[in-house]
Design a protein around this motif. Sequence first.
Motif: not given
Length: 289
Positions: A150-164
């Motif tokens: 759950n936390f790693i999935l959320h971390a990936l989402h923030h990584l995606a937003r950061l990249s954008v």
Amino acid sequence: MENLLRPIYQERASHPGTLGVLVIEKTKPFHPLTDNFDVVLLIIVQDNEKPWFVKHYDFEGKKAAMHVVSEEQVNEWLISGSHRRLVAWLVNGKIIFDRNEYIAGVKERIRDFPYEERTRKIGVEFARLIRRYTEGKELFASRQYMDAYNFILHALHHLARLSVIEHGFHPEITVWNQVKHIEPEIFKLYTELLSGEDPLDKRLELLLLANDFSLSSKSKNATVHIRKVMNERSNAWTYQELMEEEQLKEYGIDLGALLEYMIEKGLVEVHRSETKGSGIFIREYSAIK
């Protein structure tokens, strides 16, 4: 529909403190952008007793939502990203009142995404990423794989937003569609976590290694904003002072995790000053230039 709502927004538009009014209409049978209301009225005002005031209406078998939002609240949401629909409303909404081209200016600001605003938003998103990643890593170490997922999935989402954001765009609700074209490596990590054939613990281990590398490579650029603020004065900061600093308020509860990560990466230095208690010191922080 606009004609039916005119009595509602005209009253607001006539007030000298109203900066702009936009209409966002439902275009699909189920439309998350409008919370499935048939129409949303976004009214931006200079000052309001409440930063965000919402009222719902029924008319001719349809539903409408009116959001009256202060200019300060809009600016805060644009930086923090905590109201994910706001950018879509501002970009796609139909302008029906615009005092001194205020809305046009906001749209231009979103399109241009000025450097100062972008670095601040990058810092906030990176802080969120650090907290989710750290918590996920600790849960993985204690073999709590479902919670770690759950936390790693959320971390990936923030990584995606950061990249954008790093590529000069505001993250949309469909952020993974953006990332698929902007940084396919991150999209690949996401699909591997969701649908990879390896056991869950092996998928999480792979993601943690990939995240470790990604965070390290981004840490210096992603912390430009907070280090700039910390360097605005020569003496070190207590944690309380950092929490109360107006320019850092969007970091919220993620500030502590970010600070510890920056210390680990050699971006922040810890200073200790004595207290009356023997062997007890106050920690203060300064950014390494």
